[in-house]
Design an enzyme around this catalytic site. Sequence first.
Site, short mmCIF file in Angstrom:
data_model
loop_
_atom_site.label_atom_id
_atom_site.label_comp_id
_atom_site.label_asym_id
_atom_site.label_seq_id
_atom_site.Cartn_x
_atom_site.Cartn_y
_atom_site.Cartn_z
CB VAL A 11 -1.81 -2.78 5.17
CG1 VAL A 11 -1.85 -4.29 5.25
CG2 VAL A 11 -2.63 -2.31 4.00
CG ASP A 30 7.14 0.87 11.37
OD1 ASP A 30 6.10 0.67 10.72
OD2 ASP A 30 8.09 1.55 10.92
CG LEU A 153 -7.09 -2.68 4.56
CD1 LEU A 153 -6.80 -1.21 4.39
CD2 LEU A 153 -6.74 -3.12 5.97
NE ARG A 154 -13.77 -0.19 0.75
CZ ARG A 154 -15.05 0.03 1.00
NH1 ARG A 154 -15.76 0.84 0.25
NH2 ARG A 154 -15.66 -0.56 2.03
CG ASN A 211 -5.79 -2.75 -5.97
OD1 ASN A 211 -6.88 -2.98 -5.46
ND2 ASN A 211 -4.74 -2.39 -5.26
CG PHE A 252 -14.85 1.02 -6.99
CD1 PHE A 252 -15.45 0.69 -5.79
CD2 PHE A 252 -13.54 1.45 -6.98
CE1 PHE A 252 -14.76 0.80 -4.59
CE2 PHE A 252 -12.84 1.56 -5.79
CZ PHE A 252 -13.46 1.24 -4.59
CB CYS A 263 -3.60 1.09 -3.43
SG CYS A 263 -3.10 0.95 -1.70
CE LYS A 266 1.72 0.60 -3.35
NZ LYS A 266 1.46 -0.81 -3.66
NE ARG A 331 0.57 6.48 1.36
CZ ARG A 331 0.75 5.30 1.93
NH1 ARG A 331 1.86 4.64 1.72
NH2 ARG A 331 -0.18 4.77 2.71
P1 NAD Z 1 2.84 2.43 4.78
O1 NAD Z 1 3.87 3.13 3.98
O2 NAD Z 1 1.73 3.21 5.41
O3 NAD Z 1 3.54 1.60 5.96
C1 NAD Z 1 4.65 0.76 5.80
C2 NAD Z 1 5.39 0.70 7.13
O4 NAD Z 1 6.41 -0.29 7.07
C3 NAD Z 1 6.07 2.01 7.53
O5 NAD Z 1 5.64 2.42 8.81
C4 NAD Z 1 7.58 1.64 7.52
O6 NAD Z 1 8.32 2.36 8.49
C5 NAD Z 1 7.51 0.17 7.83
N1 NAD Z 1 8.70 -0.61 7.46
C6 NAD Z 1 9.41 -0.57 6.32
N2 NAD Z 1 10.43 -1.47 6.37
C7 NAD Z 1 10.35 -2.10 7.56
C8 NAD Z 1 11.10 -3.13 8.20
N3 NAD Z 1 12.13 -3.73 7.60
N4 NAD Z 1 10.74 -3.51 9.44
C9 NAD Z 1 9.70 -2.93 10.05
N5 NAD Z 1 8.95 -1.96 9.51
C10 NAD Z 1 9.26 -1.54 8.27
O7 NAD Z 1 2.24 1.30 3.83
P2 NAD Z 1 0.72 0.77 3.72
O8 NAD Z 1 -0.13 1.79 3.06
O9 NAD Z 1 0.31 0.19 5.01
O10 NAD Z 1 0.95 -0.41 2.66
C11 NAD Z 1 1.69 -1.57 2.98
C12 NAD Z 1 1.48 -2.59 1.88
O11 NAD Z 1 0.11 -2.99 1.84
C13 NAD Z 1 1.79 -2.07 0.47
O12 NAD Z 1 2.32 -3.12 -0.28
C14 NAD Z 1 0.43 -1.67 -0.07
O13 NAD Z 1 0.36 -1.73 -1.48
C15 NAD Z 1 -0.46 -2.74 0.55
N6 NAD Z 1 -1.85 -2.32 0.73
C16 NAD Z 1 -2.15 -1.07 1.19
C17 NAD Z 1 -3.48 -0.71 1.41
C18 NAD Z 1 -3.86 0.67 1.89
O14 NAD Z 1 -5.04 0.97 1.91
N7 NAD Z 1 -2.94 1.53 2.26
C19 NAD Z 1 -4.50 -1.66 1.20
C20 NAD Z 1 -4.15 -2.95 0.76
C21 NAD Z 1 -2.83 -3.27 0.54
C1 UGA Z 2 -8.10 0.55 -2.87
C2 UGA Z 2 -9.04 -0.66 -3.01
O1 UGA Z 2 -10.41 -0.22 -3.00
C3 UGA Z 2 -8.82 -1.65 -1.86
O2 UGA Z 2 -9.63 -2.80 -2.06
C4 UGA Z 2 -7.35 -2.06 -1.84
O3 UGA Z 2 -7.08 -2.90 -0.75
C5 UGA Z 2 -6.47 -0.84 -1.75
O4 UGA Z 2 -6.78 0.08 -2.82
C6 UGA Z 2 -5.04 -1.24 -1.86
O5 UGA Z 2 -4.69 -2.15 -2.55
O6 UGA Z 2 -4.23 -0.64 -1.19
P1 UGA Z 2 -8.12 2.76 -1.37
O7 UGA Z 2 -6.99 3.20 -2.22
O8 UGA Z 2 -8.03 2.90 0.10
O9 UGA Z 2 -8.44 1.21 -1.66
O10 UGA Z 2 -9.41 3.61 -1.78
P2 UGA Z 2 -10.62 3.45 -2.81
O11 UGA Z 2 -11.89 3.63 -2.07
O12 UGA Z 2 -10.51 2.26 -3.66
O13 UGA Z 2 -10.42 4.74 -3.73
C7 UGA Z 2 -9.28 4.87 -4.58
C8 UGA Z 2 -9.43 6.10 -5.46
O14 UGA Z 2 -10.46 5.90 -6.43
C9 UGA Z 2 -9.81 7.37 -4.70
O15 UGA Z 2 -9.10 8.46 -5.24
C10 UGA Z 2 -11.30 7.50 -4.95
O16 UGA Z 2 -11.76 8.82 -4.88
C11 UGA Z 2 -11.38 6.96 -6.37
N1 UGA Z 2 -12.72 6.43 -6.70
C12 UGA Z 2 -13.19 5.33 -6.09
C13 UGA Z 2 -13.48 7.08 -7.68
O17 UGA Z 2 -13.06 8.11 -8.26
N2 UGA Z 2 -14.69 6.56 -7.99
C14 UGA Z 2 -15.19 5.43 -7.40
O18 UGA Z 2 -16.31 5.01 -7.76
C15 UGA Z 2 -14.42 4.81 -6.41
#
Ligand code: NAD
Ligand code: UGA
Length: 438
Positions: A11, A30, A153-154, A211, A252, A263, A266, A331
Site C-alpha cells: 500500500v 521504511d 486497492l487490490r 472487506n 466478487f 487482507c 485478517k 500471505r
Molecule cells: P506490508 O507488510 O507489505 O508493508 C508494511 C511496511 O511497513 C513494511 O515494509 C515495514 O517494514 C514497514 N514499517 C513497519 N513499521 C514501520 C515504521 N515504524 N516506520 C517505517 N516503516 C515501517 O503491508 P501492506 O500490505 O502494504 O499493508 C499496509 C496496511 O494497508 C495494512 O494495514 C493493510 O491492511 C492495509 N491495506 C493493504 C492492502 C493490500 O492490498 N496489501 C490494501 C488495502 C489496505
Molecule cells: C482486497 C480488496 O479487494 C481490496 O479492496 C482491499 O483494499 C484489500 O483487500 C485490502 O484491504 O487490503 P486483495 O486482498 O488484494 O484486495 O485481493 P482480492 O482481489 O480482493 O482477492 C482476495 C481473495 O478473494 C483472493 O484469494 C481471491 O482469489 C478471492 N476471491 C476474490 C474469490 O475467491 N472470488 C472472488 O470473486 C473474488
Amino acid sequence: MRIVMIGTGYVGLVSGVCFSEFGFDVTCVDVDEKKIERLNAGEVPIFEPGLDALMQRNTAGGRLAFTTDLATAAGEADVVFVAVGTPSRRGDGEADLTYVEAAARQIAAAIRPGTVVVIKSTVVVGTCRRVRDIIRAARPDLDFSIASNPEFLREGAAIEDFMRPNRVICGVDDERAEQMLRRLYRPLYLRETPMVMTTLENAELIKYAANAFLAMKITFINEVSDLCEKVGGNVQEVARGIGLDHRIGGKFLHAGPGYGGSCFPKDTKAFASTGRRHEAPQTLIEQVIAVNDNRKRAMAERILAELGDGAKGATVGILGIAFKPNTDDVRDAPSLEIIPMLQAKGVSVRAHDPEARETASPLLPGITWCESAYEAADGADILVILTEWNEYRVLDFAEVTARMKGRTLMDLRAIYKDDDMAGTGLRYVPVGRKPVEG
Ligand code: NAD
Ligand code: UGA
C-alpha cells in the site's frame, strides 16, 4: 506540498508512487534498510504490474525519494501518511497496532506545527484518536491534525485501483485535514471520483465493513457452488443470473478455494473481534471466517479423495501458489493450507507459480518447484489449478496429458468450459459443477 509515506509495502509504495505521479513531492520511509537500498537502486521489491515504470519515471523526475530516516523526512513534511502493517494478533485475531503506534511515536518526535497525519493502514475503530493521543502526550503544545484515509486497492490491480477508485473515503474532524485531503485527491476529483468526507470513526468502520462484506459475498457463492455440484447446477451461471440484479452486483461472485491474502482473512477476524469487544457481535462474519477456514481444508480433502487409496506416494502438480494472480504475495494463500495437508498424507507436490516462488519457498518446504505449468504436470497423478494466472487459461492439453501419469485436472477456479475438454482425454473436475470426461 511534501508528502511522507511511512511503510513501503504494497500500500505505502503504490500510494507513494501514485501521489508522485500526481505531481507531489513524495518521500517513502521504511525501517527495512534492505528494502530502501533496493528501492534506491531502482528495484521494486514486490511484483505489481506497472509499478516499475511509474516508479522509475517519478524518481527520475525528482518527485520520489526513499529513506530510512523518518525524523528528517517527517520534519519537512506537510502531510505524513502511515501505511505500516496491521497484522492479526496471535490468539484473539485483533489487529496488531504495534507498528502504527510505534510510527505515531516517531512522528510525534519529528513533525512541525500544522502537519496533517493521515492513517492509511487498515485500523480498528478508535485508532486515529489513539494516534492523536500518542502524539499529544509527546508534544502537548503541538498544533497538528489527524485524518483517516483507508485504502481500497487490490494487489495485482493496485495502480489502476489507486488512480481510478470507486470512491475516496476521508475521515476528518477539522478543516485543515479536510482541505489537505481534497487537495491531495484533486486529480481524482476532476475525474468525478466521489469523495466521502466523514468522521474518523466512520472512515475506520467503512474499511472493515467493506472487506467483511466482500469476504461474505465470496463465501456465499462458495457455499452455493457446493450445492451446484450436488444438484447438477453451474455456479457461474447462477452467479451471473443473480449478479445482473443491480442490488446484488456481479463482482466478487467467483467460486474458488476460499479467500486468502493479506487482507480479508485478517480484517474479517479483526472486525469480528471488534464486534465482540463492543458487545455488538458480527455473527455473520464470525460464520464467514469459519466457513472459509473449513473450505481450504475441504479443498485438500477433495484432492485426497480423488487420489483415493493411492494418496501415499502419489504426485500432485499445483498450478498457482500466490493467493490470487498478478501478485507474488502468499500471505494466507489457500496453497499454504492445502499443500501441507497433501504432504502429510504422503503426496509429493510439484508446483509452479509465475511470480511467487521466492516468497513461498521458505513457507512450503519439501515441494519440487517447476519452471512451467507443463513441468509441474510431469508424472502427476492429478494436476490442480489453484490460482487463475492467465497462462493457465490456455494450456496445451495434448502436452499436459503426454506429461501426466494420471488423467485428472482439478480446477479450483473453474477457468475452463466443459466444451474445452472435449477430446482431451482428461477428467475435468471444476468447482461449482459436475466433473466431465473429456
Ligand atoms: P506490508 O507488510 O507489505 O508493508 C508494511 C511496511 O511497513 C513494511 O515494509 C515495514 O517494514 C514497514 N514499517 C513497519 N513499521 C514501520 C515504521 N515504524 N516506520 C517505517 N516503516 C515501517 O503491508 P501492506 O500490505 O502494504 O499493508 C499496509 C496496511 O494497508 C495494512 O494495514 C493493510 O491492511 C492495509 N491495506 C493493504 C492492502 C493490500 O492490498 N496489501 C490494501 C488495502 C489496505
Ligand atoms: C482486497 C480488496 O479487494 C481490496 O479492496 C482491499 O483494499 C484489500 O483487500 C485490502 O484491504 O487490503 P486483495 O486482498 O488484494 O484486495 O485481493 P482480492 O482481489 O480482493 O482477492 C482476495 C481473495 O478473494 C483472493 O484469494 C481471491 O482469489 C478471492 N476471491 C476474490 C474469490 O475467491 N472470488 C472472488 O470473486 C473474488
